[in-house]
Design a protein around this motif. Structure first.
Motif, short mmCIF file in Angstrom:
data_model
loop_
_atom_site.label_atom_id
_atom_site.label_comp_id
_atom_site.label_asym_id
_atom_site.label_seq_id
_atom_site.Cartn_x
_atom_site.Cartn_y
_atom_site.Cartn_z
N ARG A 154 76.76 9.52 -17.04
CA ARG A 154 75.53 8.80 -16.70
C ARG A 154 75.27 8.94 -15.22
N PRO A 155 74.06 8.94 -14.78
CA PRO A 155 72.85 8.85 -15.59
C PRO A 155 72.51 10.21 -16.20
N LYS A 156 71.93 10.16 -17.37
CA LYS A 156 71.52 11.39 -18.03
C LYS A 156 70.38 12.03 -17.25
N MET A 157 70.32 13.34 -17.26
CA MET A 157 69.25 14.05 -16.56
C MET A 157 68.52 15.00 -17.49
N ASP A 158 68.63 14.74 -18.80
CA ASP A 158 67.94 15.60 -19.75
C ASP A 158 67.38 14.75 -20.89
N GLY A 159 66.82 15.37 -21.88
CA GLY A 159 66.33 14.66 -23.06
C GLY A 159 65.23 13.67 -22.74
N GLU A 160 65.38 12.45 -23.24
CA GLU A 160 64.36 11.41 -23.11
C GLU A 160 64.04 11.10 -21.65
N ILE A 161 65.04 11.08 -20.80
CA ILE A 161 64.82 10.77 -19.38
C ILE A 161 63.97 11.84 -18.72
N LEU A 162 64.25 13.09 -18.99
CA LEU A 162 63.46 14.18 -18.43
C LEU A 162 62.01 14.11 -18.91
N VAL A 163 61.83 13.86 -20.20
CA VAL A 163 60.47 13.76 -20.76
C VAL A 163 59.73 12.58 -20.13
N ALA A 164 60.43 11.44 -19.97
CA ALA A 164 59.80 10.26 -19.36
C ALA A 164 59.39 10.53 -17.92
N ARG A 165 60.23 11.21 -17.17
CA ARG A 165 59.90 11.53 -15.77
C ARG A 165 58.69 12.46 -15.70
N GLN A 166 58.67 13.45 -16.57
CA GLN A 166 57.55 14.38 -16.57
C GLN A 166 56.25 13.70 -16.99
N ALA A 167 56.36 12.66 -17.82
CA ALA A 167 55.17 11.94 -18.28
C ALA A 167 54.76 10.85 -17.30
N GLY A 168 55.52 10.66 -16.23
CA GLY A 168 55.18 9.65 -15.24
C GLY A 168 55.57 8.23 -15.62
N ARG A 169 56.48 8.09 -16.58
CA ARG A 169 56.94 6.75 -16.99
C ARG A 169 58.15 6.36 -16.14
N GLY A 170 57.86 5.96 -14.91
CA GLY A 170 58.90 5.65 -13.94
C GLY A 170 59.80 4.50 -14.34
N ALA A 171 59.28 3.54 -15.11
CA ALA A 171 60.09 2.38 -15.50
C ALA A 171 61.26 2.81 -16.38
N VAL A 172 61.04 3.78 -17.28
CA VAL A 172 62.11 4.27 -18.15
C VAL A 172 63.19 4.95 -17.30
N VAL A 173 62.77 5.74 -16.37
CA VAL A 173 63.70 6.46 -15.48
C VAL A 173 64.47 5.46 -14.62
N ALA A 174 63.76 4.49 -14.04
CA ALA A 174 64.41 3.48 -13.19
C ALA A 174 65.45 2.68 -13.96
N ARG A 175 65.15 2.34 -15.21
CA ARG A 175 66.10 1.59 -16.02
C ARG A 175 67.38 2.40 -16.21
#
Length: 101
Positions: free
Chosen positions: A76-97
């Protein structure tokens, strides 16, 4: 075509000295390294940072099997999968969590 602007980092680094000038001062870093070397003459560090799914877990297990070597794998923290997709989509709250909890 709509232009996508990257979202700013939602959470700043935490900690007492997160932005303290001494933390990144090359003179202080040099002094700290010399003191560390005097106290721990045979201790050496090797640090790997990867994007994930690159064999670091296996590498850590191989190194940990060597005499006088201690290796840890921190997945952790993961840097692929859901986190990467969330970052690319601009969902900063998911990444911050993921990164700051």
């Amino acid at each position: 075509m709509d232009e996508v602007t990257p979202s700013p980092d939602p959470v700043p680094p935490r900690g007492l000295l997160a932005d303290h000038p001494l933390k990144v001062n090359p003179v202080i870093a040099w002094i700290y390294r010399k003191v560390w070397d005097l106290r721990h003459p045979s201790t050496r560090f090797l640090f790997f940072a990867t994007t994930g799914r690159s064999g670091t877990g296996t590498f850590a297990r191989i190194l940990d099997g060597c005499p006088d070597v201690r290796a840890w794998h921190e997945a952790r923290p993961k840097m692929d999968g859901e986190i990467l997709v969330a970052r690319q989509a601009g969902r900063g709250a998911v990444v911050a969590r993921e990164y700051w909890t």
